[in-house]
Design an enzyme around this catalytic site. Structure first.
Site: not given
Length: 389
Positions: A223, A64, A121, A61
């Site tokens: 993140k 992203k 997420s 993730s």
């Protein structure tokens, strides 16, 4: 009388600093010693520390962040704006967890979609954003790869906007640092998206997955990411006295390890215990690099991995972080509003997610609480890993 939220976010006690310091070096040696990492000063681009920064890794993730970067570029060009409606398509709604479980046809503003995508997420929202910005997933992914090439991410390739695993998706710690620095330098007006403590749709509160937010001095992003093949990854940023550092940590074996390593590297950078002559632009690998993408599934989604994670939990199932630089959250989190455009049915963000801890049903990482430095804590919720987060 304390409110329920006060009880959930009650102050946490730390172990003595001397004891914590001894655990710090053990934790760092066990996790960071074998895994890629890099620490960078944003203003200068100077690499303060790195190891295996050119080793190919699944981005999970962390992908992203590129989805956000492409979106910010589209806003900058005038193609869209933060009020642009994002419509949930059938393809987006069909994405695996973690997700928001919105229905096809439901709408939200791009602003709210970004907030939910980055805090939760949410894989479904990453897909919906990509279709809104690019017109289709393939067109958006083409933009992702074009931007990666333009930024000088020399060993990165994306196949989707959310980081779900697949052949042909890979990156490196160095390239992720390049992307993260670009986000902070080019779009300072959007830095707040990566520092959110959580969001609410008016019914449910969803805290940020990033354990450093509100618990590490100056933490302001960015993140986390998890899949079996990549392990537990984190891009963490913090700012003190006008200086911003970014740490990329890949392939740790638990939620606690990625938070500990991120905090430890950042703190050493702020204390000037680390220094380097190279910049992100000049850094080169010391040895020829393999084109094979590292796969740590056998170490993560296995009995061995479950045992390692069990050792980072207290008897009550709460995550234990060992870094002396991660402290209690001293205030109630600020849950900003993010939800559907008015008049639609409210869909909450956790339907079914509790059953999707990792591939292979690893129940060892399903708890939702945190204990600082091994001490029991008062029910401070930390969201659990999903197939990618």
């Amino acid at each position: 009388m304390p409110t329920k939220q006060n009880r959930l976010y009650a102050a946490l006690r730390l172990v003595p600093v001397a004891a914590a310091a001894s655990m710090l070096f053990l934790s760092t040696a066990q996790t960071a010693g074998a895994n890629p990492h890099i620490l960078v000063d944003v203003s200068t681009g100077r690499v303060l520390d790195q190891q295996e920064a050119f080793r190919r890794w699944y981005p999970a993730s962390l992908t992203k962040l590129m989805t956000s970067y492409v979106t910010f570029r589209a806003i900058q060009s005038g193609q869209i704006n933060l009020d642009t409606p994002v419509v949930m398509s059938k393809l987006a709604a069909a994405q695996p967890p973690a997700k928001m479980y919105f229905k096809p046809g439901q709408k939200m503003t791009l602003d709210n979609a970004l907030k939910m995508m980055l805090v939760k997420s949410a894989n479904d929202l990453a897909m919906a954003v990509s279709e809104t910005v690019g017109g289709s997933q393939p067109a958006f992914v083409a933009r992702m790869n074009a931007e990666a090439a333009r930024l000088g991410m020399r060993d990165t390739h994306f196949i989707n906007p959310n980081g779900l695993p697949g052949k042909g998706q890979y990156t490196t710690a160095r390239d992720l640092a390049v992307l993260s620095v670009a986000l902070r330098r080019e779009f300072p007006q959007y830095a707040g998206y990566f520092a959110l403590e959580g969001f609410t749709n008016g019914v449910k509160q969803v805290p940020n997955i990033n354990m450093l937010i509100g618990r590490f001095d100056g933490a302001d992003g960015m993140k986390t990411g998890f899949i079996c093949a990549a392990g537990f990854n984190q891009i963490a940023s913090a700012t003190r006295n006008g200086r911003t550092l970014i740490s990329v940590v890949l392939g740790t074996d638990s939620l606690a390890a990625r938070a500990d390593d991120s905090a430890n590297f950042l703190e050493k950078g702020f204390q000037n215990q680390l220094s380097g002559k190279e910049t992100l632009a000049s850094l080169r690998p010391d040895t020829p690099q393999s084109a094979e993408v590292a796969d740590v599934t056998a170490d993560i989604c296995s009995a061995k991995g479950a045992q390692a994670r069990s050792e980072t939990r207290d008897p009550f199932g709460r995550t234990k972080v060992q870094s002396p630089y991660i402290h209690e959250m001293d205030h109630e989190p600020n849950f900003i509003y993010a939800g559907l455009i008015g008049g639609q049915d409210v869909m909450t963000a956790s339907k079914g997610d509790k059953d999707d801890a990792t591939a292979k049903g690893d129940k060892a990482i399903k708890g939702d609480k945190i204990a600082i430095s091994g001490r029991a804590a008062d029910n401070v919720p930390i969201p659990m890993p999903r197939p990618t987060f």
